[in-house]
Enzyme design. Structure first.
Site: not given
Ligand code: PLP
Length: 428
Positions: A144, A239, A267
């Protein structure tokens, strides 16, 4: 436990907020029941509106690495707020946090701050496309990267190598530029490169997947991705929204010794305020506006409150040479305790863990990609989740999520959790 007030609040919320929540997984749809409404949190604990206390293993889905209401962060935000909450101009603090982040993360010269992980990943992909002058990206099933259109894509059918939208509203035009690969399957990635020669701008990957439970990369997988990208003139995007500043000061790049071209953060980097960021080498990052042609912007990007929180968080992590050892030891202790309790019963399970990311899968076989994660028994997970909740232990309300361990957890909390898991295991 009594959830009466939470239940009432959920009914009220559902009248004015779609599904009663501002982010879907909070709604307990995957496990059934009513979400708890949290009133306050401190250290390792959440306190709900009914006065129940929970040991928290979600920690706001990752940010609260050092515990809730962490004093240096809270104090910095209060002091900053007194001086104005947003200016829309550069501030000295932005340079301070940028310099600190760049000093902690390997292989990056520059960083740009945004407001969420979604924005970071979305912008990183645009930058990669602009920089390479190619359109397609590879993402992995089960990873994700936020809710931007290019990522809400499922594998296409049959022999097609391009993806299809997995949410209405995402166009097939967008989907055709996202190729889906299987996590931990380098042969599959090579096939996609062979079928799309000189068309792939980047691979984006969670270097430790956290959105299908915790899934470690197999030995050599990340290095092999690095090689494939280099051979094919594509960029490697890590990511690290979950793993950044959590698995090591320098995140997964440091832990696995693999260099990415663009790294996305969220985060932990915001200490619990809405912050995301993406970083890379100078020649790539300078391709962004206003220096370069790739446009990216944000009214509240680099917001002083968010930067104050993030700066205190990063400083605390950077100055604590024992932090990552403690997190490793605490999470290993939890893992061992869970094994001891679950293995007493005839429960089919697997535990995956990397550092302070851990997940329990109710399947006896190795879990290494989306398909193997999907084999888990969701009915057992639901019972496990609700059993733990009644015991005062809050894990993520979905079998596809990782537990995030906070340094605020004491060994007493961990012992309590392990014993609670043992009691719950009897009824699974
Ligand atoms: N990338 C990863 C690995 C994530 O776990 C998340 C959210 O859980 C995101 C991107 C998206 O971040 P946000 O919820 O701050 O938009």
């Amino acid at each position: 436990m009594n959830y009466q007030r939470s239940s009432q609040l959920f009914v009220e919320a559902a009248k004015v907020i779609p599904g009663g929540v501002n982010s879907p997984v909070r709604a307990f749809k995957a496990v059934g029941g009513t979400p708890i409404f949290v009133k306050e949190a401190k250290g390792a604990y959440l306190f709900d509106e009914d006065g129940n206390r929970y040991i928290d293993y979600i920690n706001s889905w990752g940010p609260m690495l050092l515990g809730h209401a962490f004093e240096p962060v809270v104090n910095a935000v209060i002091e900053k707020a007194k001086k104005g909450t947003s200016f829309g101009t550069p501030t000295a603090l932005e340079t301070e946090i940028a310099a600190l982040a760049v000093s902690m993360v390997p292989n990056v010269d520059k960083i740009r701050f945004v407001n969420s992980g979604t924005e970071a990943c979305m912008s990183a992909v645009r930058l990669a496309r602009g920089y390479t002058k190619r359109d397609k990206i590879i993402k992995f099933s089960g990873c994700y990267h936020g809710h931007s259109d290019s990522f809400l894509i499922a594998a296409g059918s049959g022999l097609s190598t391009f993806g299809v939208p997995n949410s209405p509203g995402v166009t097939s035009g967008t989907a055709k530029d996202t190729l889906l690969a299987k996590y931990n399957d380098i042969a599959n990635v090579k096939e996609l490169f062979a079928a799309n020669r000189n068309e792939i701008a980047a691979i984006i990957i969670e270097p430790v997947a956290g959105n299908m439970g915790c899934i470690p990369p197999k030995d050599g997988f990340l290095k092999a991705l690095r090689e494939v990208c280099t051979e094919n003139g594509a960029l490697l995007i890590f990511d690290e929204v979950m793993t950044g500043f959590r698995l090591a000061k320098g995140g997964a790049q440091e832990l696995f010794g693999v260099k990415a071209d663009i790294i996305c953060f969220g985060k932990v980097i915001g200490g619990g305020l809405p912050v995301g960021a993406f970083a890379g080498r100078k020649e790539i990052m300078d391709y962004l506006a206003p220096l370069g042609p790739v446009y990216q912007a944000g009214t509240l990007s680099g917001n002083p409150l968010a930067m104050a929180a993030g700066y205190e968080m990063l400083k605390s992590i950077n100055n604590d040479s024992e932090l990552f050892n403690r997190l490793e030891e605490k999470t290993a202790y939890l893992e061992k305790g869970l094994h001891a309790e679950l293995s007493k019963h005839s429960i089919a399970y697997t535990i995956n863990r990397v550092g302070s990311m851990i997940s329990v899968h109710f399947d006896p076989n190795p879990v290494y990609d989306f398909q193997t994660a999907a084999n888990g028994d969701n009915e057992t997970f639901k019972k496990f989740f609700h059993g733990l909740l009644k015991e005062g232990v809050y894990i993520a309300p979905s079998a596809y999520e990782t537990w995030f361990i906070t340094d605020a957890l004491s060994y007493e909390d961990l012992d309590f959790t392990i014993a609670a898991a043992g009691r719950v295991a009897e009824i699974l």
